[in-house]
Design a protein around this motif. Structure first.
Motif, PDB file in Angstrom:
ATOM      1  N   TRP A  20       0.828  -1.205   0.000  1.00 32.22           N
ATOM      2  CA  TRP A  20       0.000   0.000   0.000  1.00 32.22           C
ATOM      3  C   TRP A  20       0.864   1.256   0.000  1.00 32.22           C
ATOM      4  O   TRP A  20       1.994   1.248   0.511  1.00 32.22           O
ATOM      5  CB  TRP A  20      -0.918   0.011   1.226  1.00 32.22           C
ATOM      6  N   THR A  21       0.283   2.352  -0.500  1.00 31.15           N
ATOM      7  CA  THR A  21       0.969   3.647  -0.389  1.00 31.15           C
ATOM      8  C   THR A  21       0.952   4.083   1.074  1.00 31.15           C
ATOM      9  O   THR A  21       0.043   3.717   1.831  1.00 31.15           O
ATOM     10  CB  THR A  21       0.263   4.719  -1.228  1.00 31.15           C
ATOM     11  N   PRO A  22       1.942   4.882   1.491  1.00 33.20           N
ATOM     12  CA  PRO A  22       1.952   5.371   2.883  1.00 33.20           C
ATOM     13  C   PRO A  22       0.669   6.115   3.246  1.00 33.20           C
ATOM     14  O   PRO A  22       0.177   6.005   4.370  1.00 33.20           O
ATOM     15  CB  PRO A  22       3.165   6.300   2.917  1.00 33.20           C
ATOM     16  N   GLU A  23       0.102   6.850   2.284  1.00 30.07           N
ATOM     17  CA  GLU A  23      -1.108   7.635   2.559  1.00 30.07           C
ATOM     18  C   GLU A  23      -2.305   6.721   2.847  1.00 30.07           C
ATOM     19  O   GLU A  23      -3.060   6.942   3.798  1.00 30.07           O
ATOM     20  CB  GLU A  23      -1.436   8.546   1.363  1.00 30.07           C
ATOM     21  N   ALA A  24      -2.482   5.693   2.018  1.00 27.63           N
ATOM     22  CA  ALA A  24      -3.602   4.761   2.216  1.00 27.63           C
ATOM     23  C   ALA A  24      -3.428   3.986   3.515  1.00 27.63           C
ATOM     24  O   ALA A  24      -4.393   3.767   4.254  1.00 27.63           O
ATOM     25  CB  ALA A  24      -3.681   3.792   1.032  1.00 27.63           C
ATOM     26  N   ASN A  28      -5.969   3.842   7.111  1.00 27.01           N
ATOM     27  CA  ASN A  28      -6.426   2.580   7.703  1.00 27.01           C
ATOM     28  C   ASN A  28      -5.941   2.432   9.143  1.00 27.01           C
ATOM     29  O   ASN A  28      -6.726   2.125  10.049  1.00 27.01           O
ATOM     30  CB  ASN A  28      -5.917   1.425   6.834  1.00 27.01           C
ATOM     31  N   VAL A  29      -4.652   2.660   9.357  1.00 30.05           N
ATOM     32  CA  VAL A  29      -4.069   2.491  10.700  1.00 30.05           C
ATOM     33  C   VAL A  29      -4.639   3.517  11.671  1.00 30.05           C
ATOM     34  O   VAL A  29      -4.969   3.190  12.823  1.00 30.05           O
ATOM     35  CB  VAL A  29      -2.527   2.586  10.629  1.00 30.05           C
ATOM     36  N   ASP A  30      -4.767   4.759  11.226  1.00 26.45           N
ATOM     37  CA  ASP A  30      -5.274   5.815  12.116  1.00 26.45           C
ATOM     38  C   ASP A  30      -6.715   5.551  12.539  1.00 26.45           C
ATOM     39  O   ASP A  30      -7.078   5.780  13.689  1.00 26.45           O
ATOM     40  CB  ASP A  30      -5.182   7.186  11.423  1.00 26.45           C
TER      41      ASP A  30
END
Length: 230
Positions: A20-24, A28-30
Protein backbone atom coordinates in the motif's frame (compact mmCIF):
# COMPACT_ATOMS: atom_id res chain seq x y z
CA UNK A 1 0.30 -25.58 16.56
CA UNK A 2 -3.37 -24.74 15.93
CA UNK A 3 -4.29 -22.09 13.37
CA UNK A 4 -4.55 -18.53 14.74
CA UNK A 5 -6.86 -15.95 13.23
CA UNK A 6 -4.69 -13.15 14.57
CA UNK A 7 -1.62 -14.61 12.88
CA UNK A 8 -3.54 -14.67 9.59
CA UNK A 9 -4.64 -11.06 10.10
CA UNK A 10 -1.08 -10.00 10.97
CA UNK A 11 0.00 -11.47 7.61
CA UNK A 12 -2.66 -9.35 5.90
CA UNK A 13 -1.29 -6.23 7.60
CA UNK A 14 2.28 -7.18 6.66
CA UNK A 15 1.22 -7.49 3.02
CA UNK A 16 -0.33 -4.03 3.20
CA UNK A 17 2.89 -2.62 4.63
CA UNK A 18 4.67 -3.96 1.55
CA UNK A 19 2.12 -2.98 -1.10
CA UNK A 20 0.00 0.00 0.00
CA UNK A 21 0.97 3.65 -0.39
CA UNK A 22 1.95 5.37 2.88
CA UNK A 23 -1.11 7.64 2.56
CA UNK A 24 -3.60 4.76 2.22
CA UNK A 25 -1.93 2.84 5.02
CA UNK A 26 -2.09 5.86 7.34
CA UNK A 27 -5.87 6.26 6.84
CA UNK A 28 -6.43 2.58 7.70
CA UNK A 29 -4.07 2.49 10.70
CA UNK A 30 -5.27 5.81 12.12
CA UNK A 31 -8.95 4.78 11.94
CA UNK A 32 -8.26 1.49 13.72
CA UNK A 33 -6.15 3.22 16.38
CA UNK A 34 -8.83 5.85 16.95
CA UNK A 35 -11.42 3.13 17.54
CA UNK A 36 -9.12 1.45 20.06
CA UNK A 37 -8.42 4.76 21.83
CA UNK A 38 -12.11 5.75 21.98
CA UNK A 39 -13.49 2.31 22.89
CA UNK A 40 -15.83 2.41 25.88
CA UNK A 41 -16.32 -1.12 27.27
CA UNK A 42 -19.21 0.17 29.39
CA UNK A 43 -21.22 0.53 26.17
CA UNK A 44 -20.46 -2.95 24.88
CA UNK A 45 -22.56 -6.07 25.38
CA UNK A 46 -21.01 -8.05 28.24
CA UNK A 47 -21.25 -11.32 30.15
CA UNK A 48 -24.29 -11.42 32.40
CA UNK A 49 -26.49 -9.26 30.15
CA UNK A 50 -29.90 -10.64 29.20
CA UNK A 51 -30.63 -10.51 25.45
CA UNK A 52 -34.10 -9.42 24.38
CA UNK A 53 -35.74 -11.13 21.38
CA UNK A 54 -34.37 -10.32 17.93
CA UNK A 55 -34.75 -11.51 14.35
CA UNK A 56 -32.04 -11.76 11.68
CA UNK A 57 -32.50 -12.19 7.92
CA UNK A 58 -30.78 -15.26 6.46
CA UNK A 59 -28.97 -14.54 3.20
CA UNK A 60 -30.66 -17.45 1.44
CA UNK A 61 -34.09 -16.26 2.57
CA UNK A 62 -36.14 -16.65 5.73
CA UNK A 63 -35.20 -15.53 9.19
CA UNK A 64 -33.48 -16.59 12.40
CA UNK A 65 -34.88 -15.56 15.77
CA UNK A 66 -33.22 -15.64 19.17
CA UNK A 67 -35.89 -18.10 20.25
CA UNK A 68 -34.91 -20.49 17.44
CA UNK A 69 -31.20 -20.14 18.08
CA UNK A 70 -31.29 -20.94 21.80
CA UNK A 71 -34.22 -23.38 21.81
CA UNK A 72 -31.95 -26.35 22.55
CA UNK A 73 -28.92 -24.69 24.13
CA UNK A 74 -26.44 -21.86 23.58
CA UNK A 75 -25.74 -20.06 20.31
CA UNK A 76 -22.70 -18.18 19.03
CA UNK A 77 -22.98 -14.86 17.18
CA UNK A 78 -20.02 -13.45 15.23
CA UNK A 79 -20.43 -9.88 13.98
CA UNK A 80 -18.38 -8.78 10.96
CA UNK A 81 -18.35 -5.72 8.73
CA UNK A 82 -19.46 -6.70 5.20
CA UNK A 83 -18.95 -9.34 2.51
CA UNK A 84 -16.09 -7.59 0.70
CA UNK A 85 -14.09 -6.74 3.84
CA UNK A 86 -10.63 -8.36 3.42
CA UNK A 87 -10.17 -9.09 7.13
CA UNK A 88 -13.66 -10.63 7.30
CA UNK A 89 -12.78 -12.90 4.37
CA UNK A 90 -10.00 -14.24 6.57
CA UNK A 91 -11.88 -14.35 9.88
CA UNK A 92 -15.20 -15.91 8.85
CA UNK A 93 -13.64 -18.85 6.95
CA UNK A 94 -11.31 -19.30 9.95
CA UNK A 95 -14.38 -19.75 12.17
CA UNK A 96 -15.85 -22.18 9.63
CA UNK A 97 -12.68 -24.30 9.85
CA UNK A 98 -11.75 -23.95 13.51
CA UNK A 99 -14.94 -23.19 15.44
CA UNK A 100 -17.88 -24.66 13.55
CA UNK A 101 -16.81 -28.35 13.80
CA UNK A 102 -16.56 -28.13 17.60
CA UNK A 103 -19.92 -26.35 17.80
CA UNK A 104 -21.60 -28.90 15.53
CA UNK A 105 -20.45 -31.72 17.82
CA UNK A 106 -22.15 -29.86 20.66
CA UNK A 107 -25.31 -29.05 18.69
CA UNK A 108 -24.64 -25.31 18.92
CA UNK A 109 -25.47 -22.93 16.02
CA UNK A 110 -22.95 -20.38 14.70
CA UNK A 111 -24.21 -17.23 13.00
CA UNK A 112 -22.02 -14.70 11.16
CA UNK A 113 -23.82 -11.34 11.17
CA UNK A 114 -23.38 -8.14 9.15
CA UNK A 115 -25.71 -5.19 8.51
CA UNK A 116 -25.18 -5.61 4.77
CA UNK A 117 -28.40 -6.37 2.91
CA UNK A 118 -28.97 -10.13 2.38
CA UNK A 119 -28.67 -10.18 -1.42
CA UNK A 120 -25.19 -8.59 -1.22
CA UNK A 121 -24.12 -10.35 1.96
CA UNK A 122 -24.69 -13.73 0.29
CA UNK A 123 -21.44 -13.16 -1.62
CA UNK A 124 -19.24 -14.20 1.31
CA UNK A 125 -21.22 -17.39 1.95
CA UNK A 126 -21.01 -18.42 -1.70
CA UNK A 127 -17.36 -17.42 -2.13
CA UNK A 128 -16.15 -19.64 0.72
CA UNK A 129 -18.91 -22.30 0.54
CA UNK A 130 -19.72 -21.52 4.18
CA UNK A 131 -22.00 -23.93 6.03
CA UNK A 132 -22.38 -21.69 9.09
CA UNK A 133 -25.37 -19.33 9.09
CA UNK A 134 -24.79 -15.94 7.45
CA UNK A 135 -27.43 -13.38 8.35
CA UNK A 136 -28.20 -9.69 7.97
CA UNK A 137 -28.84 -7.42 10.94
CA UNK A 138 -31.34 -5.09 9.27
CA UNK A 139 -30.61 -1.42 9.98
CA UNK A 140 -27.86 -2.44 12.41
CA UNK A 141 -30.62 -2.96 14.99
CA UNK A 142 -28.86 -5.66 17.03
CA UNK A 143 -25.44 -4.03 16.66
CA UNK A 144 -26.95 -0.79 18.00
CA UNK A 145 -28.48 -2.65 20.93
CA UNK A 146 -25.18 -4.35 21.70
CA UNK A 147 -23.31 -1.02 21.62
CA UNK A 148 -20.76 -2.23 19.06
CA UNK A 149 -21.24 0.16 16.12
CA UNK A 150 -18.69 2.64 14.83
CA UNK A 151 -18.83 5.29 12.13
CA UNK A 152 -16.12 6.05 9.56
CA UNK A 153 -13.93 9.01 10.47
CA UNK A 154 -13.55 11.76 7.84
CA UNK A 155 -10.33 10.46 6.20
CA UNK A 156 -11.90 7.00 5.92
CA UNK A 157 -15.04 8.50 4.38
CA UNK A 158 -12.99 10.36 1.79
CA UNK A 159 -10.97 7.21 1.01
CA UNK A 160 -14.19 5.22 0.60
CA UNK A 161 -15.73 7.87 -1.66
CA UNK A 162 -12.55 7.98 -3.78
CA UNK A 163 -13.14 4.31 -4.65
CA UNK A 164 -16.88 4.62 -5.40
CA UNK A 165 -20.19 5.77 -3.93
CA UNK A 166 -19.21 4.99 -0.30
CA UNK A 167 -19.67 2.17 2.18
CA UNK A 168 -23.41 2.77 2.64
CA UNK A 169 -23.99 2.06 -1.05
CA UNK A 170 -21.75 -1.01 -0.90
CA UNK A 171 -23.61 -2.51 2.06
CA UNK A 172 -27.04 -1.29 0.95
CA UNK A 173 -27.62 0.34 4.35
CA UNK A 174 -27.05 3.94 3.22
CA UNK A 175 -25.08 4.73 6.38
CA UNK A 176 -21.43 4.97 7.44
CA UNK A 177 -21.97 2.68 10.42
CA UNK A 178 -20.56 -0.82 10.72
CA UNK A 179 -20.23 -3.24 13.65
CA UNK A 180 -16.91 -3.71 15.37
CA UNK A 181 -15.93 -7.40 15.17
CA UNK A 182 -17.68 -9.06 18.10
CA UNK A 183 -18.33 -12.57 19.38
CA UNK A 184 -21.25 -13.26 21.72
CA UNK A 185 -22.19 -16.58 23.32
CA UNK A 186 -25.84 -16.57 24.45
CA UNK A 187 -27.17 -19.32 26.71
CA UNK A 188 -30.50 -21.06 26.60
CA UNK A 189 -31.59 -18.70 29.37
CA UNK A 190 -30.86 -15.73 26.99
CA UNK A 191 -27.96 -14.69 29.26
CA UNK A 192 -24.65 -13.67 27.71
CA UNK A 193 -21.92 -16.10 28.80
CA UNK A 194 -19.13 -14.55 26.73
CA UNK A 195 -18.71 -11.31 24.83
CA UNK A 196 -15.58 -9.97 23.16
CA UNK A 197 -15.53 -6.77 21.10
CA UNK A 198 -12.52 -5.89 18.92
CA UNK A 199 -12.40 -2.17 18.06
CA UNK A 200 -9.38 -2.89 15.83
CA UNK A 201 -10.83 -5.03 13.03
CA UNK A 202 -7.42 -6.67 12.47
CA UNK A 203 -7.73 -8.27 15.92
CA UNK A 204 -10.35 -11.01 16.39
CA UNK A 205 -11.40 -13.63 18.92
CA UNK A 206 -9.59 -16.96 18.62
CA UNK A 207 -11.69 -20.13 18.42
CA UNK A 208 -10.66 -21.88 21.65
CA UNK A 209 -11.90 -19.24 24.14
CA UNK A 210 -15.26 -19.31 22.34
CA UNK A 211 -15.43 -23.10 22.58
CA UNK A 212 -14.55 -22.88 26.29
CA UNK A 213 -17.37 -20.35 26.82
CA UNK A 214 -19.82 -22.62 24.99
CA UNK A 215 -18.83 -25.54 27.23
CA UNK A 216 -19.40 -23.36 30.29
CA UNK A 217 -22.84 -22.39 28.94
CA UNK A 218 -23.69 -26.05 28.32
CA UNK A 219 -22.62 -26.91 31.87
CA UNK A 220 -24.86 -24.12 33.18
CA UNK A 221 -27.77 -25.50 31.14
CA UNK A 222 -27.21 -28.99 32.55
CA UNK A 223 -27.18 -27.60 36.08
CA UNK A 224 -30.47 -25.77 35.49
CA UNK A 225 -32.09 -28.93 34.10
CA UNK A 226 -30.85 -31.03 37.02
CA UNK A 227 -32.24 -28.50 39.50
CA UNK A 228 -35.55 -28.39 37.64
CA UNK A 229 -35.89 -32.17 37.97
CA UNK A 230 -34.61 -32.36 41.53
Amino acid sequence: MSESVNHLLAELHAERLRTWTPEALKVNVDQRQRLVDEADPERFISAGDIVDPFTLLKVEGGSLSLEQLVSKGPAVLVFFRYAGCPACNIAIPYYERNLLPALKRRGVPLVAISPQVPERLKEIKDKHALTLHVASDKDNALGQRFGILYSFDEPSRQASLAKGPGIGALTGTGTWELPQPTVVVIGRDRRVHFAQVSPDWLVRSEAQPIIDAVDAALDADSLLIRHAWA
